[in-house]
Motif scaffolding. Structure first.
Motif, PDB file in Angstrom:
ATOM      1  N   ILE A   1      10.047  -7.798  -8.245  1.00  0.00           N
ATOM      2  CA  ILE A   1      10.503  -6.863  -9.290  1.00  0.00           C
ATOM      3  C   ILE A   1      10.563  -7.588 -10.630  1.00  0.00           C
ATOM      4  O   ILE A   1      10.076  -7.092 -11.655  1.00  0.00           O
TER       5      ILE A   1
ATOM      6  N   MET B   1      13.211  -9.056  -4.774  1.00  0.00           N
ATOM      7  CA  MET B   1      13.812  -9.144  -6.105  1.00  0.00           C
ATOM      8  C   MET B   1      12.942  -9.960  -7.046  1.00  0.00           C
ATOM      9  O   MET B   1      12.790  -9.616  -8.226  1.00  0.00           O
TER      10      MET B   1
ATOM     11  N   GLY C   1       7.131  -8.563 -12.093  1.00  0.00           N
ATOM     12  CA  GLY C   1       6.448  -7.343 -12.529  1.00  0.00           C
ATOM     13  C   GLY C   1       6.918  -6.923 -13.908  1.00  0.00           C
ATOM     14  O   GLY C   1       6.121  -6.575 -14.786  1.00  0.00           O
ATOM     15  N   VAL C   2       8.237  -6.982 -14.116  1.00  0.00           N
ATOM     16  CA  VAL C   2       8.816  -6.651 -15.423  1.00  0.00           C
ATOM     17  C   VAL C   2       8.431  -7.701 -16.452  1.00  0.00           C
ATOM     18  O   VAL C   2       8.052  -7.371 -17.590  1.00  0.00           O
TER      19      VAL C   2
ATOM     20  N   LEU D   1       5.736  -3.305  -4.332  1.00  0.00           N
ATOM     21  CA  LEU D   1       7.177  -3.154  -4.112  1.00  0.00           C
ATOM     22  C   LEU D   1       7.464  -2.155  -2.989  1.00  0.00           C
ATOM     23  O   LEU D   1       8.374  -2.367  -2.188  1.00  0.00           O
TER      24      LEU D   1
ATOM     25  N   ASN E   1       2.276  -3.085 -13.503  1.00  0.00           N
ATOM     26  CA  ASN E   1       2.715  -2.076 -12.540  1.00  0.00           C
ATOM     27  C   ASN E   1       2.386  -2.552 -11.120  1.00  0.00           C
ATOM     28  O   ASN E   1       1.222  -2.592 -10.719  1.00  0.00           O
TER      29      ASN E   1
ATOM     30  N   THR F   1       4.098  -1.224  -8.339  1.00  0.00           N
ATOM     31  CA  THR F   1       4.894  -0.320  -7.495  1.00  0.00           C
ATOM     32  C   THR F   1       4.364  -0.276  -6.057  1.00  0.00           C
ATOM     33  O   THR F   1       5.136  -0.119  -5.116  1.00  0.00           O
TER      34      THR F   1
END
Length: 201
Positions: A143, A140, A146-147, A157, A152, A154
């Protein structure tokens, strides 16, 4: 297969999750961080979150408060979890403060909340998976950063999601936890990190 699944429990041990989270944060952060400060933080965290808990475990085992490093019973978990809460508070007060890095500060606040929740469950004789708490909280947090940084990640993740599945499979295969204990662990680790996003993002 047994050796592989057992090794997964050690590779993704919950003691490693905080320092992995901090190292990855420093790796992807677009903010300038002096190399000396970075090294000092990582060494401090290595001592406090990995070496110190291991030494504490051996002390507890000598005192008869813990039998194995796997902490198979809820009774064995109480002292290590309480000590881990104290260590996390020390990290928040002395190593990762809100003025230095708001993201990491709340990452450790989330870790503290998860530890306290796990300790409370242990007192009431429920054994939530600490492995799942550690890796789901890390997932979490990744995530969120990253935001926050608009990067990016991904691939990272996807890797952590696969690692979560591997950890869950490993713990089930080794009869260390039931499915219910793994699910509880997942949410105990993830929810505090999710809720705390509101304070720093």
């Amino acid at each position: 297969m047994d050796k592989l699944l057992k090794s997964i429990s050690y590779i993704f041990h919950p003691l490693l999750m905080p320092i992995i989270g901090v190292a990855y944060y420093y790796y992807i952060s677009p903010r300038f961080i002096a190399e000396q400060i970075l090294h000092a933080k990582l060494i401090s965290l290595l001592i406090l979150t990995i070496i110190l808990p291991i030494l504490m475990f051996f002390l507890l085992r000598t005192l008869g408060k813990a039998q194995t490093i796997h902490l198979k019973t809820t009774r064995e978990r109480i002292y290590p979890l309480a000590l881990n809460c104290f260590i996390t508070i020390l990290v928040i007060k002395r190593v990762i403060t809100a003025t230095q890095s708001l993201e990491l500060y709340y990452f450790f606040i989330g870790i503290l909340i998860s530890n306290m929740a796990c300790l409370t469950l242990a007192i009431f004789k429920f054994k939530a998976s600490i492995h799942m708490i550690g890796i789901s909280g890390l997932f979490m947090f990744f995530i969120a950063i990253g935001v926050q940084f608009g990067i990016n990640i991904t691939g990272t993740l996807a890797f952590v999601a696969l690692a979560m599945g591997a950890v869950a499979t490993s713990r089930l295969h080794l009869n260390a936890h039931t499915s219910k204990e793994l699910i509880f662990g997942f949410f105990v680790g993830l929810i505090p990190q999710l809720l705390l996003i509101n304070f720093w993002m």
